[in-house]
Write a protein that holds these residues in place. Sequence first.
Motif, PDB file in Angstrom:
ATOM      1  N   LEU A  75       4.385   4.332 -14.006  1.00 47.52           N
ATOM      2  CA  LEU A  75       3.833   3.620 -12.857  1.00 47.52           C
ATOM      3  C   LEU A  75       4.917   3.368 -11.818  1.00 47.52           C
ATOM      4  O   LEU A  75       4.685   3.498 -10.612  1.00 47.52           O
ATOM      5  CB  LEU A  75       3.206   2.297 -13.297  1.00 47.52           C
ATOM      6  CG  LEU A  75       2.695   1.393 -12.164  1.00 47.52           C
ATOM      7  CD1 LEU A  75       1.637   2.110 -11.333  1.00 47.52           C
ATOM      8  CD2 LEU A  75       2.148   0.076 -12.718  1.00 47.52           C
ATOM      9  N   LEU A  76       6.117   3.013 -12.276  1.00 48.19           N
ATOM     10  CA  LEU A  76       7.212   2.748 -11.352  1.00 48.19           C
ATOM     11  C   LEU A  76       7.546   4.001 -10.540  1.00 48.19           C
ATOM     12  O   LEU A  76       7.784   3.925  -9.327  1.00 48.19           O
ATOM     13  CB  LEU A  76       8.445   2.280 -12.141  1.00 48.19           C
ATOM     14  CG  LEU A  76       9.526   1.534 -11.352  1.00 48.19           C
ATOM     15  CD1 LEU A  76       8.964   0.293 -10.691  1.00 48.19           C
ATOM     16  CD2 LEU A  76      10.696   1.173 -12.263  1.00 48.19           C
ATOM     17  N   GLN A  77       7.538   5.149 -11.205  1.00 49.20           N
ATOM     18  CA  GLN A  77       7.782   6.414 -10.493  1.00 49.20           C
ATOM     19  C   GLN A  77       6.642   6.728  -9.534  1.00 49.20           C
ATOM     20  O   GLN A  77       6.871   7.225  -8.429  1.00 49.20           O
ATOM     21  CB  GLN A  77       7.964   7.543 -11.508  1.00 49.20           C
ATOM     22  CG  GLN A  77       9.247   7.419 -12.332  1.00 49.20           C
ATOM     23  CD  GLN A  77       9.342   8.465 -13.418  1.00 49.20           C
ATOM     24  OE1 GLN A  77       8.337   9.118 -13.763  1.00 49.20           O
ATOM     25  NE2 GLN A  77      10.530   8.621 -13.997  1.00 49.20           N
ATOM     26  N   TYR A  78       5.426   6.425  -9.979  1.00 48.34           N
ATOM     27  CA  TYR A  78       4.254   6.663  -9.134  1.00 48.34           C
ATOM     28  C   TYR A  78       4.349   5.849  -7.847  1.00 48.34           C
ATOM     29  O   TYR A  78       4.094   6.364  -6.746  1.00 48.34           O
ATOM     30  CB  TYR A  78       2.989   6.289  -9.906  1.00 48.34           C
ATOM     31  CG  TYR A  78       1.693   6.493  -9.145  1.00 48.34           C
ATOM     32  CD1 TYR A  78       0.979   7.674  -9.259  1.00 48.34           C
ATOM     33  CD2 TYR A  78       1.190   5.504  -8.305  1.00 48.34           C
ATOM     34  CE1 TYR A  78      -0.203   7.869  -8.561  1.00 48.34           C
ATOM     35  CE2 TYR A  78       0.007   5.683  -7.600  1.00 48.34           C
ATOM     36  CZ  TYR A  78      -0.688   6.869  -7.736  1.00 48.34           C
ATOM     37  OH  TYR A  78      -1.846   7.063  -7.038  1.00 48.34           O
ATOM     38  N   LEU A  79       4.728   4.568  -7.963  1.00 53.51           N
ATOM     39  CA  LEU A  79       4.804   3.700  -6.791  1.00 53.51           C
ATOM     40  C   LEU A  79       5.827   4.211  -5.785  1.00 53.51           C
ATOM     41  O   LEU A  79       5.658   4.056  -4.573  1.00 53.51           O
ATOM     42  CB  LEU A  79       5.159   2.273  -7.213  1.00 53.51           C
ATOM     43  CG  LEU A  79       4.140   1.545  -8.108  1.00 53.51           C
ATOM     44  CD1 LEU A  79       4.644   0.150  -8.447  1.00 53.51           C
ATOM     45  CD2 LEU A  79       2.784   1.468  -7.428  1.00 53.51           C
ATOM     46  N   GLN A  80       6.887   4.839  -6.266  1.00 48.51           N
ATOM     47  CA  GLN A  80       7.944   5.292  -5.364  1.00 48.51           C
ATOM     48  C   GLN A  80       7.655   6.659  -4.743  1.00 48.51           C
ATOM     49  O   GLN A  80       8.196   6.985  -3.692  1.00 48.51           O
ATOM     50  CB  GLN A  80       9.277   5.362  -6.131  1.00 48.51           C
ATOM     51  CG  GLN A  80       9.752   3.999  -6.622  1.00 48.51           C
ATOM     52  CD  GLN A  80      11.032   4.094  -7.433  1.00 48.51           C
ATOM     53  OE1 GLN A  80      12.124   4.233  -6.879  1.00 48.51           O
ATOM     54  NE2 GLN A  80      10.902   4.058  -8.754  1.00 48.51           N
ATOM     55  N   ARG A  81       6.765   7.445  -5.389  1.00 48.41           N
ATOM     56  CA  ARG A  81       6.582   8.825  -4.946  1.00 48.41           C
ATOM     57  C   ARG A  81       5.165   9.167  -4.484  1.00 48.41           C
ATOM     58  O   ARG A  81       4.974  10.147  -3.776  1.00 48.41           O
ATOM     59  CB  ARG A  81       6.964   9.792  -6.077  1.00 48.41           C
ATOM     60  CG  ARG A  81       8.399   9.631  -6.549  1.00 48.41           C
ATOM     61  CD  ARG A  81       8.649  10.477  -7.773  1.00 48.41           C
ATOM     62  NE  ARG A  81       9.983  10.246  -8.318  1.00 48.41           N
ATOM     63  CZ  ARG A  81      10.428  10.756  -9.471  1.00 48.41           C
ATOM     64  NH1 ARG A  81       9.620  11.541 -10.177  1.00 48.41           N
ATOM     65  NH2 ARG A  81      11.639  10.497  -9.893  1.00 48.41           N
ATOM     66  N   GLU A  82       4.195   8.371  -4.882  1.00 47.57           N
ATOM     67  CA  GLU A  82       2.818   8.741  -4.593  1.00 47.57           C
ATOM     68  C   GLU A  82       2.102   7.617  -3.853  1.00 47.57           C
ATOM     69  O   GLU A  82       2.674   6.565  -3.574  1.00 47.57           O
ATOM     70  CB  GLU A  82       2.086   9.126  -5.875  1.00 47.57           C
ATOM     71  CG  GLU A  82       2.724  10.317  -6.582  1.00 47.57           C
ATOM     72  CD  GLU A  82       1.946  10.787  -7.797  1.00 47.57           C
ATOM     73  OE1 GLU A  82       0.696  10.812  -7.724  1.00 47.57           O
ATOM     74  OE2 GLU A  82       2.581  11.112  -8.814  1.00 47.57           O
ATOM     75  N   ALA A  83       0.840   7.878  -3.551  1.00 42.00           N
ATOM     76  CA  ALA A  83       0.089   6.961  -2.694  1.00 42.00           C
ATOM     77  C   ALA A  83      -1.242   6.593  -3.335  1.00 42.00           C
ATOM     78  O   ALA A  83      -1.750   7.274  -4.233  1.00 42.00           O
ATOM     79  CB  ALA A  83      -0.150   7.597  -1.332  1.00 42.00           C
ATOM     80  N   LEU A  84      -1.776   5.504  -2.840  1.00 41.89           N
ATOM     81  CA  LEU A  84      -3.169   5.155  -3.104  1.00 41.89           C
ATOM     82  C   LEU A  84      -4.009   5.899  -2.074  1.00 41.89           C
ATOM     83  O   LEU A  84      -3.749   5.800  -0.873  1.00 41.89           O
ATOM     84  CB  LEU A  84      -3.358   3.642  -2.967  1.00 41.89           C
ATOM     85  CG  LEU A  84      -4.800   3.133  -2.819  1.00 41.89           C
ATOM     86  CD1 LEU A  84      -5.547   3.257  -4.141  1.00 41.89           C
ATOM     87  CD2 LEU A  84      -4.808   1.689  -2.333  1.00 41.89           C
ATOM     88  N   VAL A  85      -4.983   6.687  -2.533  1.00 42.00           N
ATOM     89  CA  VAL A  85      -5.851   7.419  -1.612  1.00 42.00           C
ATOM     90  C   VAL A  85      -7.143   6.633  -1.431  1.00 42.00           C
ATOM     91  O   VAL A  85      -7.861   6.374  -2.405  1.00 42.00           O
ATOM     92  CB  VAL A  85      -6.167   8.836  -2.127  1.00 42.00           C
ATOM     93  CG1 VAL A  85      -7.079   9.562  -1.138  1.00 42.00           C
ATOM     94  CG2 VAL A  85      -4.883   9.623  -2.331  1.00 42.00           C
TER      95      VAL A  85
END
Length: 1013
Positions: free
Chosen positions: A830-840
């Motif tokens: 999740l931490l990696q997701y928050l730094q690299r991806e977005a909420l669509v």
Amino acid sequence: MPGGGGDSVKVAVRVRPFNQREKSAGSKCIVSMNGKTTHLKNPVNGEVKSFSFDHSYWSHDSFKEDEEGVYERESTESSYADQRRVFEDLGQGVLDNAWQGYNAALFAYGQTGSGKSYSMIGYNANKGIVPITCGELFKAIDDNKDTDKQLRVSFSMLEIYNEQVRDLLAKGKQQTGGLKVRQNQKFGFYVEGLKKVPVKNYKQIENLMEQGTYNRTTASTNMNATSSRSHMVITIKFEQVFPNAMGQSTTKSSEINLVDLAGSERANSTGATGDRLKEGSAINQSLSSLGNVISALADQAMGKKKVMVPYRDSVLTKLLQSALGGNSRTIMIAALSPADINYDETLSTLRYADRAKKIQNKAVVNESPTDRLIRELKEENAKLMAMLGGKGAKPGADTNLLEEQLQENQRKMAEMQQSWEQRLEEARREWEKEFRSTDRNEWEKNPYLMNVNEDPQLTGVVKHALVEGSMTIGKSGDPEIHIALKGLGIQKQHATIENDGRSVWIKPCSAHAQVLVNGSKIKQKHELRHMDRVKLGSSSLFLYIGYQEERSDSDQVDKYNFDYFITELAEHEGIAVELHTPREFDTEEDHATAVVYQEYVDLMPDIAEANAISEELNKKLKFESEVKSQSSHDTKAKAKEKEIIVRVTNVLTKKVWIWSKSKFLHRKLIMNGLYAHFMDHGEVTVSKEQDPFWDPVEPIFLGSCHVWLKMLAYSDEIDEHFTVHNYHGKEEAVVHVQVLPCDKDGVELEEDSMVLEPEDLKDKAFHFLLKVPSCMSVRWTREDPTRGVMCKLRFFEENEPLCSQVVWSSTVASIDYQKLFSYKKMPMSLLQYLQREALVVELWGTQGTKEVRHTNAIQENGNNAQLEKLDDERANLKKENFKLKTELERQKEAVKLARVGRGSFSELPASVPSSISSSSSTTVPKTHSVGLDVELAKSIKSFFQDMRSVQQQIKDMKTAVTTVQSSNVENGNLKAALQKQSENLVRTENQINLCLKNLKHSVVNTIKKSKDS
């Protein structure tokens, strides 16, 4: 092959060169051949599949064109298979079988554009199997020195479209529903009333083929059926009449069936997957049935018991019964595309051919005394007459069928008893009566319009001479019409053409008459230039050929083919800009984009035809192709996949549907069937459930936005308004999104909860609230207040999108969506997701089931002027959009170059020329990213905006001091004045502190956001 034994169907495959579309798409060849074996390479995983056939013909490359335009091997080592070699291997065998008295069949199979017609008919100087076979047959007849043997040849040519048989040698309107296919117990299936024209030389066959091709071309335009959707069957009946050993007149006969099948992609029923209309139309029924027959015969040949061969399922399989598993020696040629973009169709064709080679036929010599044939027909006629009289007839027997069989037998008897010379003379007189024309070569001395068809064989067949004076183009049936067309979208009076002897002009007769020249719609009188491309209605394409003095040997008539027309139309629609179609294909992304571009272009004629059919059947639906970008749904916003979808709009009720490309093509086939029925009967009635134009309403994707979550990785809140864009980049709405760090109970945290590095949150409890309070400026509901909207959110490891409630009839929708996410330990994923991806955040439009007609929509009787105005506005917007996008790209490049010159980029953009790159590589410093510059600029701008109020307060204090100095009003109360000044100072100090705090906060956040970017 021994007569009477089991003869396998001989199968050959042939691969053609790349066509222009495949070259434009940067296609790679995935077909290779080694002897009789053909190899096909999967472009995705490299897997190779191999198939063995009787012949594998390599016609892809290694050839040259001689002075007469014939393609031949470029060297003795070349493996190129030319037309002559294909004939010698296949066509010569057909001829040999005919001389021996065997029935023979040769049919070509493959997807549209794979080269079937080229192998069968040929093109220009490169004659195919059919003309070479006919020529060789008459050459052998001319060399016959046996005066006791009479050799007879008759020719017939038919087309099967929408399960209806059309005689291509008959002039004028044919019977409704087409010719009937009957069955004779001895001779099998036959076409009742089909013209079989006696011929005595090859020139007569050439004339008949030319006339048949002309009729097929005009039918293609009139019935909205390009050649790829119809089958053509040429039958040559060859009879040898000679005395046998006992002196009896004996007839040895052979029927040669040469079949050019419709494009094999028409047999694909995958478009019905997920569609409520599972059944396809009769248009692709014949190819599906042919596949079933071949599969059943292959099973039979492998020893499978009790196999039912479904010959009766279609007109095509009835007529091919003798060729497949019956009394015939049969050859199949499978035409292949070499391109990787056609892998699926090529594999399907190879599998089809692989099954066909297992089929066993039982060919016998068709030889019997002529007198016995006549006697047998007389005996059968006597039986039929007795049955019609009530003797020997079975209960419930169809008397009409008995009468038809009797008439057919009587026709055959009369034909046999008539001398061959009489039959030839009758055929000659009929030909001259029907087809000789005094103005046949009018187009040679006048400008003319030449038809352009999807099938090169049908291009240039129809030529409309433009004589001096005024001519009207329109629907046939009106005596005032000079050039009669029956294509879709053709108005009763469509356009006028004026020829003053020096120039030719064209003008639409009405605002609703669609006339395009070189891809641009014209509204006023327009002068035509030599080699101009003209489109009338939705599908009638013509190339304008000017006066004789304007023509030259350098005219590239072949250049302006069907592909050129459609690509030109696509460019004027602006699709090339939307897809950013590359001209060089250095990456897989470029190649994929080019493939989608070609799919869009390929679909354009079908879209135009569907719109025209909808208009003629008064369905009030408008079809538009669009490009769906998967990046709109991807949390990384990096997905490169694109696909073609079709937007369907009811112009009365404003209901909207989105169809996949395959679903649209499936529905289009059914529409074609309805339109064919409409053309035959003048009306068509179908229930709503079976109507290809109707579907129940469903939610429609409007657009999306990406909410990048890096702030949340620092335990900082996100509270912003985001613009929702559709697939084309157009704004659909503004959505308010909040992502708020909180405790386990959903209570928001204070600012001091922020962390300096995201890793500080690892393995700690983490909670946040996801809120979508509202959505504003919703274009979907502004256009129709009866509509509604809802949000779907794609986040992290959620298997299905999170859905909000539906809000109806509001351009400012209170979504009021909220969800609490709680983690006992912050997972690293999740931490990696928050730094690299977005909420669509996806915005979806909903529609009520009630079909309300809108007063501001186009009315049922058709407000043509309003429709014309809307179309003009749409065309102008597309052109303006094209200009703006082009200018934007130019400006972007200019800005990049300017920034490179100032040294504000850490590295040069890919588009900068190599000369600049090399000269600047040592002087460009590595600094922070452009995104950081922008964020800092925004923060400083906000700081100075806030400081303006501080400046105003200081100005107020100075004013107060000046007032005290110049006035005696407050001098007596110095304490009060000092108190007021002190309050002003406190307010100013607080304001300065707040501005500094905000600036600090913005700078910290900006620096955090820039990390790892």
